[in-house]
Design a protein around this motif. Structure first.
Motif, PDB file in Angstrom:
ATOM      1  N   ASN A 143       0.828  -1.191   0.000  1.00  0.00           N
ATOM      2  CA  ASN A 143       0.000   0.000   0.000  1.00  0.00           C
ATOM      3  C   ASN A 143       0.875   1.259   0.000  1.00  0.00           C
ATOM      4  O   ASN A 143       0.848   2.052  -0.942  1.00  0.00           O
ATOM      5  N   ARG A 144       1.647   1.409   1.060  1.00  0.00           N
ATOM      6  CA  ARG A 144       2.486   2.609   1.144  1.00  0.00           C
ATOM      7  C   ARG A 144       3.931   2.336   0.746  1.00  0.00           C
ATOM      8  O   ARG A 144       4.650   3.227   0.340  1.00  0.00           O
ATOM      9  N   ILE A 145       4.370   1.100   0.899  1.00  0.00           N
ATOM     10  CA  ILE A 145       5.662   0.705   0.355  1.00  0.00           C
ATOM     11  C   ILE A 145       5.386  -0.459  -0.590  1.00  0.00           C
ATOM     12  O   ILE A 145       4.700  -1.401  -0.230  1.00  0.00           O
ATOM     13  N   SER A 146       5.906  -0.381  -1.798  1.00  0.00           N
ATOM     14  CA  SER A 146       5.712  -1.531  -2.671  1.00  0.00           C
ATOM     15  C   SER A 146       7.046  -1.938  -3.253  1.00  0.00           C
ATOM     16  O   SER A 146       8.028  -1.213  -3.165  1.00  0.00           O
ATOM     17  N   MET A 147       7.039  -3.110  -3.839  1.00  0.00           N
ATOM     18  CA  MET A 147       8.314  -3.669  -4.273  1.00  0.00           C
ATOM     19  C   MET A 147       8.211  -4.207  -5.693  1.00  0.00           C
ATOM     20  O   MET A 147       7.203  -4.779  -6.093  1.00  0.00           O
ATOM     21  N   ILE A 148       9.285  -4.006  -6.459  1.00  0.00           N
ATOM     22  CA  ILE A 148       9.387  -4.593  -7.795  1.00  0.00           C
ATOM     23  C   ILE A 148      10.518  -5.612  -7.736  1.00  0.00           C
ATOM     24  O   ILE A 148      11.619  -5.279  -7.297  1.00  0.00           O
ATOM     25  N   PHE A 149      10.227  -6.835  -8.154  1.00  0.00           N
ATOM     26  CA  PHE A 149      11.222  -7.901  -8.016  1.00  0.00           C
ATOM     27  C   PHE A 149      12.045  -8.074  -9.272  1.00  0.00           C
ATOM     28  O   PHE A 149      11.741  -7.529 -10.328  1.00  0.00           O
ATOM     29  N   GLN A 150      13.096  -8.899  -9.108  1.00  0.00           N
ATOM     30  CA  GLN A 150      14.027  -9.079 -10.212  1.00  0.00           C
ATOM     31  C   GLN A 150      13.432  -9.897 -11.351  1.00  0.00           C
ATOM     32  O   GLN A 150      13.562  -9.540 -12.506  1.00  0.00           O
ATOM     33  N   GLU A 151      12.772 -10.999 -10.989  1.00  0.00           N
ATOM     34  CA  GLU A 151      12.365 -11.949 -12.023  1.00  0.00           C
ATOM     35  C   GLU A 151      10.847 -11.903 -12.180  1.00  0.00           C
ATOM     36  O   GLU A 151      10.127 -12.500 -11.390  1.00  0.00           O
ATOM     37  N   PRO A 152      10.342 -11.191 -13.165  1.00  0.00           N
ATOM     38  CA  PRO A 152       8.899 -11.008 -13.258  1.00  0.00           C
ATOM     39  C   PRO A 152       8.149 -12.308 -13.519  1.00  0.00           C
ATOM     40  O   PRO A 152       6.982 -12.432 -13.193  1.00  0.00           O
ATOM     41  N   MET A 153       8.838 -13.300 -14.088  1.00  0.00           N
ATOM     42  CA  MET A 153       8.139 -14.558 -14.375  1.00  0.00           C
ATOM     43  C   MET A 153       7.798 -15.277 -13.074  1.00  0.00           C
ATOM     44  O   MET A 153       6.728 -15.854 -12.932  1.00  0.00           O
ATOM     45  N   THR A 154       8.719 -15.261 -12.111  1.00  0.00           N
ATOM     46  CA  THR A 154       8.450 -15.986 -10.880  1.00  0.00           C
ATOM     47  C   THR A 154       7.734 -15.123  -9.859  1.00  0.00           C
ATOM     48  O   THR A 154       7.152 -15.632  -8.911  1.00  0.00           O
ATOM     49  N   ALA A 155       7.759 -13.800 -10.026  1.00  0.00           N
ATOM     50  CA  ALA A 155       7.077 -12.938  -9.071  1.00  0.00           C
ATOM     51  C   ALA A 155       5.575 -12.874  -9.343  1.00  0.00           C
ATOM     52  O   ALA A 155       4.809 -12.478  -8.484  1.00  0.00           O
ATOM     53  N   LEU A 156       5.178 -13.270 -10.546  1.00  0.00           N
ATOM     54  CA  LEU A 156       3.745 -13.314 -10.853  1.00  0.00           C
ATOM     55  C   LEU A 156       3.254 -14.748 -10.739  1.00  0.00           C
ATOM     56  O   LEU A 156       3.978 -15.685 -11.068  1.00  0.00           O
ATOM     57  N   ASN A 157       2.037 -14.908 -10.296  1.00  0.00           N
ATOM     58  CA  ASN A 157       1.464 -16.240 -10.180  1.00  0.00           C
ATOM     59  C   ASN A 157       1.047 -16.744 -11.563  1.00  0.00           C
ATOM     60  O   ASN A 157       0.183 -16.148 -12.203  1.00  0.00           O
ATOM     61  N   PRO A 158       1.665 -17.847 -12.020  1.00  0.00           N
ATOM     62  CA  PRO A 158       1.391 -18.294 -13.394  1.00  0.00           C
ATOM     63  C   PRO A 158      -0.048 -18.797 -13.602  1.00  0.00           C
ATOM     64  O   PRO A 158      -0.486 -18.949 -14.731  1.00  0.00           O
ATOM     65  N   GLN A 159      -0.760 -19.041 -12.519  1.00  0.00           N
ATOM     66  CA  GLN A 159      -2.105 -19.603 -12.616  1.00  0.00           C
ATOM     67  C   GLN A 159      -3.202 -18.546 -12.743  1.00  0.00           C
ATOM     68  O   GLN A 159      -4.347 -18.877 -12.984  1.00  0.00           O
ATOM     69  N   LYS A 160      -2.862 -17.283 -12.492  1.00  0.00           N
ATOM     70  CA  LYS A 160      -3.887 -16.244 -12.462  1.00  0.00           C
ATOM     71  C   LYS A 160      -3.623 -15.213 -13.547  1.00  0.00           C
ATOM     72  O   LYS A 160      -2.481 -14.964 -13.915  1.00  0.00           O
ATOM     73  N   THR A 161      -4.678 -14.577 -13.998  1.00  0.00           N
ATOM     74  CA  THR A 161      -4.493 -13.562 -15.025  1.00  0.00           C
ATOM     75  C   THR A 161      -3.857 -12.318 -14.407  1.00  0.00           C
ATOM     76  O   THR A 161      -3.902 -12.101 -13.194  1.00  0.00           O
ATOM     77  N   VAL A 162      -3.262 -11.529 -15.293  1.00  0.00           N
ATOM     78  CA  VAL A 162      -2.645 -10.276 -14.873  1.00  0.00           C
ATOM     79  C   VAL A 162      -3.657  -9.403 -14.137  1.00  0.00           C
ATOM     80  O   VAL A 162      -3.382  -8.857 -13.065  1.00  0.00           O
ATOM     81  N   GLY A 163      -4.858  -9.306 -14.700  1.00  0.00           N
ATOM     82  CA  GLY A 163      -5.888  -8.456 -14.101  1.00  0.00           C
ATOM     83  C   GLY A 163      -6.239  -8.917 -12.695  1.00  0.00           C
ATOM     84  O   GLY A 163      -6.351  -8.117 -11.768  1.00  0.00           O
ATOM     85  N   TRP A 164      -6.378 -10.232 -12.517  1.00  0.00           N
ATOM     86  CA  TRP A 164      -6.716 -10.785 -11.204  1.00  0.00           C
ATOM     87  C   TRP A 164      -5.661 -10.402 -10.180  1.00  0.00           C
ATOM     88  O   TRP A 164      -5.969 -10.069  -9.042  1.00  0.00           O
TER      89      TRP A 164
END
Lengths: 291, 548
Positions: free
Chosen positions: B95-116
């Motif tokens: 919310n007030r601090i957010s983080m961007i990770f190195q590897e976007p493939m593993t930081a996103l859940n492969p089972q869910k859509t981007v929008g979700w």
């Protein structure tokens, strides 16, 4: 100012020392090692405990344990000493365990390595054969083989090896499939190393740790299979074996329970020792799995 | 410029303890830093310097209890984060601090859509209706310049490219207008052209929102591109911090100086008149397609062309660079010329013998003429063999007396500047750079005519990278080796290669002398590549350092 990259780290202690340190951490594994040592000791000292034939008549039939000093663990219905049968039975159990495991692991490694390394139609063919073996229940196949080959102890051991190679074969195959694409394999191939050496000298040593751990399971299973055969009366009657003892003791189970209980306990403890041993080996050889 | 406003984040004397038996008791020792609104603070350091752990400490994402904060203060907007409960922290995170990770493939859940996945963040912290949330998510996707936000909203992570995934991560991180964004090597996994776009995007969005950014990186080029303020970490200690301009162009601490001196500069060597020397390696019309093997029921998938009609010549004593982004087929080239992969068509001539026409037996004999140095120093040495056996293996296979081969292996260790004591150890006892040296020694043991190096320094820290590159250049000059050097890093190519081939999607788009191509690129793709090198306008100051 920059640390030169060429400075070496302090040397590590030799491999076996590291191995023992990791193994020691698991208490249960130490217990397993202790039990295993006892079984080996029993097998080795069988000749000292009773220099004669363990299957000869040693006293009155069905003497309970701790009654007769000449037969401390009592006698069975034919008057044979349970103690000396127990000691000689350790030899048979170990022999069956070790040899059958070697047979199954060697078949498993060859088939799994070829399938995993070459892939393609070799893999298809070998895996269909493996599946054919897997679809038949182990024990049924074992009974069939013993029925064909006869119940000499050598044939029984071989048959046990033949029915238990499928699981190690699949394991070796999986290890090979993941290792064959590693760069060190390419590096060795690029040095002109032949396929045979690549399989057995480069990849196999790296694939071994899980196989060795699994070998302890197979050993436990082989001992159980041998006992089960003997229990059904299909064991080699010329040797004292724990399974034979249980099988014959079954007839007098209600009056002389100790005839089958004592070898039963021996089997339980031996199988337990192998599982604990396997767990300890797993901790020592794949330290990164558990943390 | 923003120094007079109140800081968003102040870290004082932060210490992070490592578990017993680690190489040092504290991962981070006395870190001080301040992030102001609208400021990008770069934390630079080599691997193991503790930079990622400091981000974990701020977000309270450390692998506790093994690794835990042992002291210090983390003040975020006037509140001490270390004093907060886990539930309160959860309200801050995302919310007030957010983080961007190195590897976007593993930081996103492969089972869910981007929008979700974006919606999940909004659901937790925004408290708006579904329709509003969706509108906001689409708005964010538009802000990160994703083409066609509606279809991206419904796509799964594997359906969009790596650069777009990182854009999605940024959209997620910025969707609640956080006051602080922590970016942990957000562009390391990306190609150079995408990297520049993402860096620009982070800078633009951050300017619009006025958030503070704590940017973690190992790459001084990226620092030069984006930083306002720089903190240099080494082994958990801050060695230097100050305004970007000052640290980059006038570093005070010797370690910073050495690090910056290790950054390869973009001045290629003057063209050598090599064309008169004999050709040792010649590729003609090489072609390779990867046919996807269809199953019984799935049908055949489309084949991918990895290399399309490649021809090149490598002269004695010359270094030919093969550069390109991921998917350009450059690694396939290295495997084709060593015949670790079989080409579909074409010829590879080593000293006039076509490698691709050899029988397996002839091939094994020919292999000693063309050797390879691999990319991954962890994977390219057999973990179960001693170093001396690894190096001596080649000569022994080719019939040399084992004792002699081992003696020579020990000499080679000295040649690659490793102590002879290394001979009896196993690969895991060495650092990445040292392993790469062992890999070089293994290649040299065969006394090859050509060495093919596939990204040999891309897995190494910059100071180690400089040392290994220097070793390679030295050996090349001393032993008159010919190098085929595959790399994605144009800085590295500029430093080592006499000529380069630029590849895109399996095709050569440009080839020539490095100096000429760098000075005057002809093809638009080459121009784009060169313009995307991070920090290309910054020339590292030259200083004499006592090491490296």
């Amino acid at each position: 100012m920059t640390v030169l990259d060429t400075d070496l780290r302090p040397a590590e202690p030799p491999r076996y020392v590291v191995f023992w340190q990791r193994y020691r951490r698991n208490r249960a594994a130490l217990l397993g090692l202790g039990l295993f040592a006892i079984v080996v000791l029993m097998a080795l000292t069988a000749g000292l405990v009773d220099p004669g034939d363990p299957l000869r008549r040693a006293g009155l039939p069905l003497v309970a344990p701790f009654v007769d000093a000449a037969n401390p663990l009592g006698t069975d219905q034919l008057g044979r000493s349970i103690l000396s049968q127990l000691f000689y039975g350790a030899r048979i159990s170990l022999l069956v365990g070790v040899v059958a495991t070697l047979v199954s692991i060697i078949i498993g490694i060859v088939i799994g390595a070829l399938a995993g390394y070459f892939g393609g139609w070799v893999d298809d063919l070998l895996m269909r054969i493996t599946e054919a073996f897997q679809t038949i229940p182990n024990f049924v196949l074992l009974l069939t083989l013993v029925a064909i080959l006869g119940s000499k102890i050598e044939w029984i051991t071989l048959a046990i090896g033949i029915v238990s190679w499928t699981a190690p074969a699949r394991m070796v195959r999986a290890e090979f499939m993941s290792l064959r694409n590693r760069e060190f394999v390419d590096a060795a191939r690029n040095l002109g190393v032949s396929n045979t050496s690549l399989i057995f000298r480069e990849i196999l040593p790296n694939a071994l740790p899980p196989i060795i751990v699994y070998a302890s399971v197979i050993m436990a299973l082989s001992i159980l299979l041998e006992s089960a055969l003997a229990f059904l009366g299909l064991g080699d009657p010329n040797y004292a074996s724990w399974g034979n003892m249980i099988g014959q003791g079954r007839a007098v189970l209600r009056t002389a329970w100790y005839c089958s209980a004592i070898p039963g306990i021996a089997i339980v403890l031996t199988v337990l020792s192998f599982s604990l041993l396997g767990e300890g080996l797993n901790d020592a050889m794949n330290p990164r799995q558990k943390q | 410029m923003t120094a007079d406003t109140a800081p968003i984040l102040t870290v004082r004397d932060l210490r992070i303890a490592l578990p017993e038996g680690a190489d040092r008791p504290f991962a981070l020792q006395g870190l001080d830093l301040t992030v102001h609104p609208g400021e990008i603070v770069c934390m630079v350091g080599e691997s193991g310097s503790g930079k990622s752990l400091s981000a974990g400490a701020i977000m309270r994402l450390l692998p506790e209890p093994h690794v835990h904060v042992a002291g210090g203060k983390i003040i975020f907007e006037g509140e001490d984060l270390l004093a907060k409960t886990e539930a309160e922290m959860r309200k801050v995170r995302g919310n007030r601090i957010s983080m961007i990770f190195q590897e976007p493939m593993t930081a996103l859940n492969p089972q869910k859509t981007v929008g979700w996945q974006i919606d999940e963040v909004l659901k937790l912290h925004m408290g708006a209706k579904r329709k509003e949330r969706q509108a906001h998510a689409l708005e964010m996707l538009k802000r990160v310049h994703i083409p066609d936000p509606e279809s991206a909203y419904n796509a799964y992570p594997h359906q969009i490219s790596g650069g777009q995934r990182q854009r999605v991560m940024i959209a997620m991180a910025l969707s609640l207008s956080p006051k602080l964004v922590i970016a942990d090597e957000p562009t390391t996994a990306l190609d150079v052209t995408t990297q520049l776009q993402i860096l620009k995007l982070i800078r633009d969005l951050q300017k619009e929102d006025g958030a503070g950014v704590l940017f973690i990186t190992h790459d001084f080029g990226v620092v030069a591109e984006i930083a306002d303020h720089v903190i240099v970490l080494r082994q958990g200690e801050v060695v230097e911090q100050g305004p970007a301009d000052q640290v980059l162009n006038d570093p005070k601490h010797p370690y910073t100086q050495a690090l910056i001196a290790s950054v390869p500069d973009l001045l290629p060597p003057p063209p050598k008149p090599v064309t008169t020397l004999p050709v040792v390696l010649k590729g003609t019309g090489l072609r390779k397609t990867f046919a996807a093997r269809g199953g019984l029921l799935t049908g055949k998938r489309k084949a991918v062309v990895a290399v399309k009609d490649l021809s090149f010549e490598l002269h004695q004593g010359e270094t030919l660079g093969v550069v390109g982004e991921s998917g350009s087929g450059k690694t396939t080239v290295s495997r084709l010329v060593t015949r670790l992969l079989d080409a579909d068509a074409g010829a590879v001539e080593v000293d006039g013998t076509d490698l691709l026409a050899c029988t397996p037996r002839e091939l094994r004999g020919m292999r000693k003429h063309i050797q390879m140095v691999f990319q991954d120093p962890m994977a390219s040495l057999n973990p179960r063999k001693r170093v001396v056996d690894i190096i001596a293996q080649g000569p022994i296979v080719h019939g040399e007396d084992p004792d002699k081969a081992r003696a020579r292996a020990r000499d080679l260790l000295e040649l690659v500047e490793l102590s002879p004591a290394a001979a009896n150890r196993f690969p895991h006892e060495f650092s990445g750079g040292q392993r790469q040296r062992i890999g070089i020694a293994r290649a040299l043991a065969m006394e090859p005519k050509v060495i093919v190096a596939d990204e040999p320094v891309s897995a190494l820290d910059v100071s180690v990278q400089a040392q290994v590159l220097k070793l390679l250049a030295d050996l090349r000059d001393r032993m008159n080796l010919s190098l085929l050097f595959v790399t994605h890093d144009l800085r590295v190519a500029a430093q080592l290669c006499d000529r380069i081939i630029v590849m895109q999607k399996g095709e050569v788009v440009e080839a020539g002398f490095t100096a000429e191509i760098f000075a005057n690129p002809q093809h638009p793709y080459t121009q784009n590549l060169l313009a995307s090198i991070p920090g290309r306008t910054w020339t590292p100051p030259y200083r004499k350092t006592d090491a490296a």
